[in-house]
Design a protein around this motif. Structure first.
Motif, PDB file in Angstrom:
ATOM      1  N   GLN A 253       0.817  -1.211   0.000  1.00  0.00           N
ATOM      2  CA  GLN A 253       0.000   0.000   0.000  1.00  0.00           C
ATOM      3  C   GLN A 253       0.857   1.269   0.000  1.00  0.00           C
ATOM      4  N   TYR A 254       1.889   1.225  -0.826  1.00  0.00           N
ATOM      5  CA  TYR A 254       2.780   2.351  -1.013  1.00  0.00           C
ATOM      6  C   TYR A 254       2.339   3.070  -2.276  1.00  0.00           C
ATOM      7  N   ARG A 255       2.729   4.309  -2.404  1.00  0.00           N
ATOM      8  CA  ARG A 255       2.303   5.047  -3.597  1.00  0.00           C
ATOM      9  C   ARG A 255       2.994   4.502  -4.846  1.00  0.00           C
ATOM     10  N   GLN A 256       2.289   4.574  -5.955  1.00  0.00           N
ATOM     11  CA  GLN A 256       2.809   4.070  -7.220  1.00  0.00           C
ATOM     12  C   GLN A 256       3.983   4.930  -7.663  1.00  0.00           C
ATOM     13  N   PRO A 257       5.105   4.297  -8.003  1.00  0.00           N
ATOM     14  CA  PRO A 257       6.251   5.082  -8.473  1.00  0.00           C
ATOM     15  C   PRO A 257       5.990   5.636  -9.868  1.00  0.00           C
ATOM     16  N   GLU A 258       6.717   6.675 -10.185  1.00  0.00           N
ATOM     17  CA  GLU A 258       6.631   7.232 -11.533  1.00  0.00           C
ATOM     18  C   GLU A 258       7.037   6.157 -12.529  1.00  0.00           C
ATOM     19  N   ASP A 259       6.335   6.134 -13.649  1.00  0.00           N
ATOM     20  CA  ASP A 259       6.549   5.101 -14.653  1.00  0.00           C
ATOM     21  C   ASP A 259       7.998   5.037 -15.124  1.00  0.00           C
ATOM     22  N   ASP A 260       8.610   6.195 -15.382  1.00  0.00           N
ATOM     23  CA  ASP A 260       9.985   6.193 -15.881  1.00  0.00           C
ATOM     24  C   ASP A 260      10.961   5.684 -14.813  1.00  0.00           C
ATOM     25  N   LYS A 261      10.671   5.925 -13.546  1.00  0.00           N
ATOM     26  CA  LYS A 261      11.545   5.426 -12.481  1.00  0.00           C
ATOM     27  C   LYS A 261      11.456   3.915 -12.365  1.00  0.00           C
ATOM     28  N   LEU A 262      10.242   3.365 -12.427  1.00  0.00           N
ATOM     29  CA  LEU A 262      10.087   1.917 -12.351  1.00  0.00           C
ATOM     30  C   LEU A 262      10.720   1.244 -13.564  1.00  0.00           C
ATOM     31  N   ASN A 263      10.497   1.812 -14.744  1.00  0.00           N
ATOM     32  CA  ASN A 263      11.128   1.265 -15.958  1.00  0.00           C
ATOM     33  C   ASN A 263      12.650   1.308 -15.844  1.00  0.00           C
TER      34      ASN A 263
END
Length: 157
Positions: A30-40
């Motif tokens: 239940q943590y906030r979703q990381p930015e897409d570019d950071k996860l990629n």
């Protein structure tokens, strides 16, 4: 019981692996979703296998049902390199079927084959299921406490 194979993550796994990582981050913890570019960027860094590595649990039909992440660092006390298992996640429907044990074995085997002095990990204080699993596989609870701080906050915030 679903049969799973454990292997190193590859480029073709990115869509499924990303979905698993988001389920782990957002749904499970239940943590906030990381930015897409950071996860990629993180996934691509791990695929390079210089700073870490990911293992995936794959069913016979090609579905990924879990992953484990190792990061590589050093221990001053051991004067040697160590591996940190930062993540071990299996989807709810597959828990208790052996995938976690296989993922852990892959991490431990990787650390042993590559000369790491230690494999270490942490889990949430309230994740009793994971604690039971780690106790069962012979993990030693550390005498060390883990702390963290947001480097951009002021002291005492």
């Amino acid at each position: 019981m679903t049969q799973v194979t454990i292997r190193e993550a590859v480029m073709q796994d990115i869509p499924q692996l990303k979905a698993l990582m988001l389920a782990y981050i957002v749904d499970f913890y239940q943590y906030r979703q990381p930015e897409d570019d950071k996860l990629n960027g993180l996934i691509h860094t791990l695929l390079e296998q210089k700073e870490g590595i990911q293992f995936v649990a794959e069913t016979e039909d090609g579905t990924l049902v879990g992953f484990a992440t190792l990061y590589f660092t050093f221990s001053t006390l051991r004067a040697s390199k160590i591996a940190v298992m930062n993540d071990l996640y299996v989807v709810e429907a597959e828990r208790g079927q052996g995938a976690a044990a296989k993922l852990f074995a892959a991490c431990k085997g990787y650390a042993a084959r590559n000369g790491y002095a230690n494999l270490t990990w942490t889990t949430a204080k309230d994740n009793f299921r994971a604690q039971g699993f780690y106790d069962k596989i012979g993990g030693d609870r550390s005498d060390w406490l883990t702390y963290s701080v947001n480097p951009t906050s002021g002291i005492g915030d």
